[in-house]
Motif scaffolding. Sequence first.
Motif, PDB file in Angstrom:
ATOM      1  N   ARG A 122       0.857  -1.154   0.102  1.00 33.49           N
ATOM      2  CA  ARG A 122       0.106  -0.002   0.008  1.00 33.49           C
ATOM      3  C   ARG A 122       0.808   1.350  -0.120  1.00 33.49           C
ATOM      4  NH1 ARG A 122      -5.375  -0.684   1.756  1.00 33.49           N
ATOM      5  NH2 ARG A 122      -5.416   1.313   2.662  1.00 33.49           N
ATOM      6  N   LEU A 123       2.047   1.139   0.499  1.00 33.97           N
ATOM      7  CA  LEU A 123       2.949   2.336   0.748  1.00 33.97           C
ATOM      8  C   LEU A 123       3.534   2.379  -0.735  1.00 33.97           C
ATOM      9  CD1 LEU A 123       4.515   1.880   4.291  1.00 33.97           C
ATOM     10  CD2 LEU A 123       2.860   3.783   3.500  1.00 33.97           C
ATOM     11  N   ALA A 124       3.957   1.311  -1.422  1.00 37.82           N
ATOM     12  CA  ALA A 124       4.594   1.256  -2.536  1.00 37.82           C
ATOM     13  C   ALA A 124       3.762   1.815  -3.864  1.00 37.82           C
ATOM     14  CB  ALA A 124       5.135  -0.329  -2.782  1.00 37.82           C
ATOM     15  N   ASP A 125       2.596   1.653  -3.727  1.00 34.33           N
ATOM     16  CA  ASP A 125       1.671   2.027  -4.952  1.00 34.33           C
ATOM     17  C   ASP A 125       1.071   3.310  -4.661  1.00 34.33           C
ATOM     18  OD1 ASP A 125      -0.499   1.416  -3.237  1.00 34.33           O
ATOM     19  OD2 ASP A 125      -1.114  -0.596  -4.319  1.00 34.33           O
ATOM     20  N   GLY A 126       1.267   3.927  -3.421  1.00 31.48           N
ATOM     21  CA  GLY A 126       0.756   5.475  -3.054  1.00 31.48           C
ATOM     22  C   GLY A 126      -0.579   5.204  -2.508  1.00 31.48           C
TER      23      GLY A 126
END
Length: 766
Positions: free
Chosen positions: A185-189
């Motif tokens: 979730r942090l990686a894809d914004g």
Amino acid sequence: MEILIILIVAVVLLFAIKDIRRSLISRPAFGFFKRVLPPLSPTEREAMQAGDTWWDADLFSGRPDWEKFHQTQAPTFTDAEQAFIDNQLETLLAMLDDFKIMQQDRDLPKDVWDYIRKEKFFAMIIGKEFGGLEFSPAANSYIVSRIATRSISAAVTVMVPNSLGPGELLTHYGTDEQKNYWLPRLADGTDIPCFALTGPEAGSDAGAIPDTGIVCKGEFEGKEVLGIRLNWSKRYITLAPVATVLGLAFKLYDPEKLLGEQEDIGITCALIPTSHKGVETGERHLPLNQAFMNGTTYGKDVFIPLDWIIGGQEFAGKGWRMLMECLSAGRGISLPALAAATGHLTQRMTGAYAYVRQQFGMPIGMFEGVQAAMGKIGGTNYILESMRRLTVTALCEGKSPSVITAMTKYHMTEMGREVMDAAMDIHAGKGIQLGSRNYLGHGFMATPVSITVEGANILTRNLMIFGQGATRCHPYVLKEMEAASNPDEEQGLHDFDELLLKHIGFAASNFFGSLWMGLSGARFNESPVSGPTARYYQQLTRMSRALAMTADMAMLVMGGDLKRKEMLSARLGDVLSHLYMASAVLKRYEDDGRQSGDLVFVDYALQHHLYAIGEAFKGFFANFPNRFIAWTLRLAIFPLGNHYHQPDDSILQGISTSMMQPGVTRDRHTFLTYWKDDEKDPTGHMELAFLAMREHSDVYKRIRKAVKRGDIDGNLNGDALVEQARAAEVISAEEASALSRTERLRLYAIGVDQFAAGVIEDKNFY
């Protein structure tokens, strides 16, 4: 003679026979060491144990291994990193209008936010298995630096999630469940993180945070579970106003002993969705007019389950160690990247402006007063980039050198301030008037932000660099401290005895080595290279040996008091720092193939660093309370006097000339600076004017001669100058066309923006 032999034999026996040595020397020394041992708080001890040592340990030992140092390979980009730099990064840079961001919107435009999230600028440190980019520290540093030459607000926005924060903490310490949920979730914004550490009563002394968590039972998702009731108030938290997930540091207590026998568990880190009941974020600060999101977060009696602790219940109370280990890496990348950007931008643009801006019929860069400031900018930028590269090299090797990253953060941000001040002095009104043509103003206002965050610079210099370096980098002190704190006193004495013998030999070698190097001018020291830089290696080895001896003596004489004598210990920290920076410069010079155009920059840097080392020792000796020891140390280190000096005027002039000369050297020294081939671009207008004037420099020389003869009016510019020069047959028709374009570029470049009434209103500023 016989008496002398007897004394020598007695001393040898005293040290050679273990029982005698332990009884008469080691045991009394052990007791003395325990008494003078500086007391360490739990947070200080954890900070001391966090991170690694690297080249700093060599320098502190007095015996730097230059051959090993040269074998260190500078990092390179992977194909994926280079592709991202060539494509996504360039696209983002072209989207940034810093004047609009800063003075009109007070925020990044929606399309920029969307692009940053979509292209995973927030996910540079997250592993590929979780959808992140998994870039190296070298790529991370490069990307942030290049963005910062365009917009500090955009750079800070990108840098924070890739520095100390939930992404890094989860990567290193998160449970599998936490990683699998949060990292994608942090990686894809999908989620935007922030990390809340600093509060109104706890800044650099983070161990004093008043924010608390009490282990208790409470209701979560309709069930009674074991969890934590939190109360916190944080400020200065970057991205807090827009964050969807909050990393929180707090002190955890277990008064009912629901987790075990310990009531005061210690600093703990948890991850909390900002949508969770009771979490408050969004009240925004305005950090010196910068547009990046920074604000407050607070909560009262917020209940969370235990499994929201980063790393799970097993990591309760281990938050400070986690933070120190992560911060030591982030501190070496993020803020140094901003400082490097400042150096690159100021060198390239100031060199151009100093040629484009003319006074008394000649470029202002030809005046010696301006050359002195330009020399400082160019020479300092060479140091900045060298230090950025060397520190990133350590991080790319998997090291987390806490002392080096502290030195890097402190000195690079301070040098960034110095070059910005010098650039503003040269640009004068051009740097003061804000507008789309001002490429310095917003960076100038942002400089104190870098100075302040991730550890205020005053405390970083006075407490961290030598405070940690003296114990972490010294070959024996940390081990002696561990022996002295061993609850088994006999085992501690045994370990201490073996260390003490080595330490005495180390100290004696340093004393006589320093004296010999001082008397011989270090001319017999080995150098890994020949040529013009060989003497610098010899002098750095000499000063490394002097630092080892002085630090040993200072700790022996002052003990725990040295920790509180910050002015004294900071000077020894300065010596270590300047040794590191000088090493970085020499390493870069070798890595770049000993470019002839770089030598004047190297000379500036090494003369500056050696002079600073000499001044630091001078201040230390003048203020050391034991005057006999101070005199002895000074005599051993500088028996023939301190002959280090500031860089020569010719060096400053050589650098300023190089800065006003387009070509390979200028491009290599300022490669982070972004500009577009567009005269309306914030930096492009100055670059294009500079290149055009250099291309037609012979035309301007003819015009100046014609002015002196009286053939042309000396007060003309633009088309009026072109017409008169053509009429006087000073230039050809073809040259007239080129001169007309060049004059248009020049006048636009030295101009500043102006605004009609009502275009900029107070509501846009506050």
